[in-house]
Design an enzyme around this catalytic site. Structure first.
Site, short mmCIF file in Angstrom:
data_model
loop_
_atom_site.label_atom_id
_atom_site.label_comp_id
_atom_site.label_asym_id
_atom_site.label_seq_id
_atom_site.Cartn_x
_atom_site.Cartn_y
_atom_site.Cartn_z
N HIS A 31 0.84 -1.20 0.00
CA HIS A 31 0.00 0.00 0.00
C HIS A 31 0.87 1.25 0.00
O HIS A 31 2.10 1.17 -0.06
CB HIS A 31 -1.02 -0.03 1.15
N HIS A 34 3.99 1.45 2.34
CA HIS A 34 5.19 0.69 1.95
C HIS A 34 5.92 1.40 0.81
O HIS A 34 7.14 1.50 0.79
CB HIS A 34 4.80 -0.71 1.46
N CYS A 140 0.98 -9.79 20.04
CA CYS A 140 0.18 -9.27 18.91
C CYS A 140 0.68 -9.92 17.63
O CYS A 140 1.85 -9.75 17.26
CB CYS A 140 0.30 -7.75 18.80
N CYS A 143 1.83 -7.38 14.88
CA CYS A 143 3.21 -6.90 15.06
C CYS A 143 4.21 -8.05 15.08
O CYS A 143 5.41 -7.83 14.98
CB CYS A 143 3.38 -6.14 16.37
N CYS A 163 -3.73 -4.29 21.11
CA CYS A 163 -2.42 -3.79 20.67
C CYS A 163 -2.55 -2.30 20.38
O CYS A 163 -3.49 -1.88 19.69
CB CYS A 163 -1.99 -4.54 19.41
N HIS A 166 -2.27 -1.96 16.32
CA HIS A 166 -3.31 -2.56 15.47
C HIS A 166 -4.72 -2.39 16.01
O HIS A 166 -5.68 -2.68 15.32
CB HIS A 166 -3.00 -4.04 15.23
N LYS A 314 -2.94 5.56 11.23
CA LYS A 314 -1.91 5.04 10.35
C LYS A 314 -2.58 4.29 9.20
O LYS A 314 -3.47 3.46 9.42
CB LYS A 314 -1.03 4.07 11.14
N LYS A 317 -3.17 -2.07 6.10
CA LYS A 317 -4.02 -3.02 5.39
C LYS A 317 -5.34 -3.19 6.11
O LYS A 317 -6.38 -3.39 5.50
CB LYS A 317 -3.31 -4.36 5.27
N1 MSP Z 1 8.31 -7.38 8.09
C1 MSP Z 1 8.47 -6.30 8.99
C2 MSP Z 1 9.79 -5.58 8.73
C3 MSP Z 1 11.00 -6.45 8.85
S1 MSP Z 1 12.46 -5.58 8.50
C4 MSP Z 1 13.67 -6.61 8.95
C5 MSP Z 1 7.32 -5.32 8.84
N2 MSP Z 1 6.67 -5.36 7.69
S2 MSP Z 1 5.41 -4.45 7.31
O1 MSP Z 1 5.08 -4.81 5.97
O2 MSP Z 1 4.38 -4.58 8.29
O3 MSP Z 1 5.86 -2.98 7.41
C6 MSP Z 1 6.99 -2.58 6.73
C7 MSP Z 1 7.20 -1.10 6.81
O4 MSP Z 1 6.10 -0.40 6.27
C8 MSP Z 1 7.39 -0.58 8.23
O5 MSP Z 1 8.54 0.25 8.20
C9 MSP Z 1 6.18 0.25 8.48
O6 MSP Z 1 6.47 1.34 9.28
C10 MSP Z 1 5.87 0.71 7.06
N3 MSP Z 1 4.53 1.18 7.00
C11 MSP Z 1 3.38 0.47 7.13
N4 MSP Z 1 2.33 1.34 7.10
C12 MSP Z 1 2.81 2.61 6.95
C13 MSP Z 1 2.23 3.87 6.79
N5 MSP Z 1 0.93 4.05 6.82
N6 MSP Z 1 3.06 4.92 6.56
C14 MSP Z 1 4.42 4.77 6.43
N7 MSP Z 1 4.99 3.60 6.59
C15 MSP Z 1 4.21 2.52 6.92
O7 MSP Z 1 7.07 -4.55 9.75
#
Ligand code: MSP
Length: 540
Positions: A31, A34, A140, A143, A163, A166, A314, A317
């Protein structure tokens, strides 16, 4: 003996500028949040490449753990099938679409990763850094993390706790696990942070980590025996490794740890780990402690970005906005997308996305200030000089001011984007220069000067248009890391490569401000409109 001294005297390859993104969970599609971090890393690494440095940009996917396993189960496929499908159909295509120039893509289910991870933890086990014990606590799954009771929120019933990230109920987990002696690293980490004040950025993130570690660290449960979707512990195959411990190691396994010592020496330690602020502790506490335990150097910097917010929450998903990155790129284009989030939100702070704000910036900054400048200059060189770039034989103070403005923009943008990761500040400096060039044209009024047929008049006209075109030459170089396709169109329209200046990618930031690089005689053509007028906003 300093590693750099070794490199320079033996001729071995110099350390590369190595940037990583978090590896993303593949329980769902990517999304906007990411894409935000991945684009930032791409701009940072492209900037360093454009400085002429050797660069290595890593991204990838985190494929183990309960969250992925449950999603695959719910979809009636094996976890591996689920991951393969999502990676190939959703994640890799989005990064290609957004023109992410990553040098590698690591998946934690790959053998090159899992085999090295097993060696790494075996080594810690042999060193006595890992022991067997029991743990119970609130967990959680979102997380993939045990929570501390005092950070939980109250749920719908007296027993239910949520959490804080979440906002979903945590589960009570009781396990006999292996533990990493994280508590032994409290003092060592505090010393390390004190000696390396730039290790964690921004300041707010650093303070948060310091406060957390100062309370004293607890040992970390690093294995699970209630499910099997993970890397088996080599000495006790009833357990799989905790997904975070597995995931963090991607930064070294992809860089050649345990498989390619020469490459590893060139790449490690990483220059910057880019992370979201919610995963800061893993990167700034657990990961450095594990590296210390293994006797490996620590990354140079961990830089946390804020969250993209929607309706004050935030973007995630579980909190879907209904807007996918491709919904925005199909409307605004990929380059404007890459530009917008970095320009609009100071890196490190939370920011809200709004369609209206994006439209406003697209129209005023990209289409009017920048796109129109490019097309007006090309049109005038076409009209008054048959598209052949004339020489600036009558330059004076006004032209010197433009050249000075450029020098300033390059210096500021290089410091802000290349060093401070202040993308918004760097882009502001570049666009300040674009505005200056627009102001210069408004003042010089080349369309009026064109009516003066005298040699003097024609020399002034030539000088004004050369100055504007040369400014665009530098702007193309500065914007190439952010908007590669647009910069390329501009480069082509200026006829720069054909006139002998070489490919855009070969231009360096270091020479961007050298005035007069665009060869006189270059064939300037009107080219494509850089930022076309937007269609109506699509209705949901
Ligand atoms: N798999 C772990 C990371 C492992 S790194 C060794 C993870 N994955 S995640 O897909 O949930 O999130 C990855 C990244 O996306 C995190 O840095 C998280 O902060 C970022 N984001 C998820 N939602 C976000 C926003 N709404 N805004 C900005 N970044 C966001 O955590």
């Amino acid at each position: 003996m300093a590693a750099t001294a070794d490199h320079s005297t033996t001729g071995a390859s110099a350390p590369a500028y190595y940037v990583s993104t978090p590896i993303y969970y593949v329980n769902d599609r990517p999304h906007l949040g990411h894409a935000y971090t991945t684009v930032a890393g791409d701009v940072l690494t492209r900037w360093h490449r454009q400085r002429g440095e050797k660069v290595w940009y890593l991204t990838g996917t985190d494929e183990h753990g309960q969250k992925i396993m449950r999603t695959a189960d719910a979809n009636g496929v094996s976890p591996q099938e689920w991951c393969d499908k999502l990676v190939e159909e959703a994640w890799k295509p989005l990064w290609r679409h957004l023109e992410i120039a990553n040098d590698d893509f690591i998946r934690t289910t790959e053998e090159r990763h899992t085999a090295r991870v097993q060696e790494f933890v075996q080594d810690l086990f042999d060193k006595g850094e890992i022991y067997k014990g029991g743990y119970s606590g609130p967990y959680c799954v979102g997380c993939e993390e045990y929570k501390l009771p005092n950070e939980l929120l109250d749920g719908a019933t007296e027993d239910e706790k949520l959490c804080p990230i979440h906002k979903r109920p945590v589960e009570w987990l009781e396990e006999e696990n292996y533990f990493f002696r994280l508590s032994a690293y409290t003092e060592k980490l505090l010393e390390f942070y004190a000696e390396n004040p730039g290790f964690i950025a921004p300041e707010s993130a650093r303070n948060e980590v310091l406060r957390f570690v100062e309370q004293g660290l607890q040992d970390l449960s690093i294995s699970r025996s209630t499910f099997n979707w993970g890397v088996p512990l080599p000495w006790d195959e009833k357990h799989v490794l905790y997904v975070w411990v597995d995931a963090l190691q991607n930064y070294i396994t992809a860089a050649g740890y345990g498989s390619d010592p020469e490459r590893f020496a060139e790449l490690w330690p990483a220059s910057v780990h880019l992370v979201g602020k919610d995963i800061l502790r893993f990167h700034a506490v657990i990961w450095p402690a594990m590296l210390m335990a293994a006797g490996l150097p620590l990354p140079k910097r961990v830089v946390a970005n804020g969250w993209l917010m929607v309706g004050g929450e935030k973007m995630s998903k579980s909190n879907l906005t209904g807007i996918a990155p491709t919904d925005l790129t199909s409307h605004f284009g990929v380059d404007a997308y890459r530009y917008y989030f970095l320009r609009a939100i100071p890196f490190g702070t939370d920011g809200s996305f709004s369609w209206e704000d994006f439209t406003a910036r697209y129209t005023s900054e990209l289409a009017n200030d920048f796109g129109n400048l490019a097309s007006r200059v090309a049109a005038m060189v076409g009209k008054y000089f048959d598209g052949v770039l004339p020489a600036a034989t009558a330059a004076g103070d006004a032209e010197q001011a433009v050249a000075d403005g450029l020098a300033k923009a390059v210096a500021v943008a290089d410091a802000k984007i290349g060093e401070e990761l202040d993308f918004a500040g760097g882009l502001a400096a570049i666009f300040e220069f674009v505005k200056q060039v627009n102001g210069y044209l408004t003042e010089q009024e080349p369309w009026k000067v064109a009516k003066d047929d005298s040699a003097q008049g024609q020399a002034r006209l030539a000088t004004i248009l050369y100055t504007a075109a040369e400014s665009l030459r530098a702007t193309a170089v500065l914007l190439n890391p952010v908007m590669p396709s647009t910069a390329e169109k501009l480069w082509t329209s200026l006829g720069a490569e054909a006139a002998g200046l070489g490919a855009l990618a070969a231009q360096t930031i270091g020479t961007a401000a050298d005035w007069g690089r665009l060869p006189v005689g270059a064939t300037v053509t009107k080219g494509e409109i850089l930022f076309p007028r937007l269609e109506e906003k699509p209705t949901a």
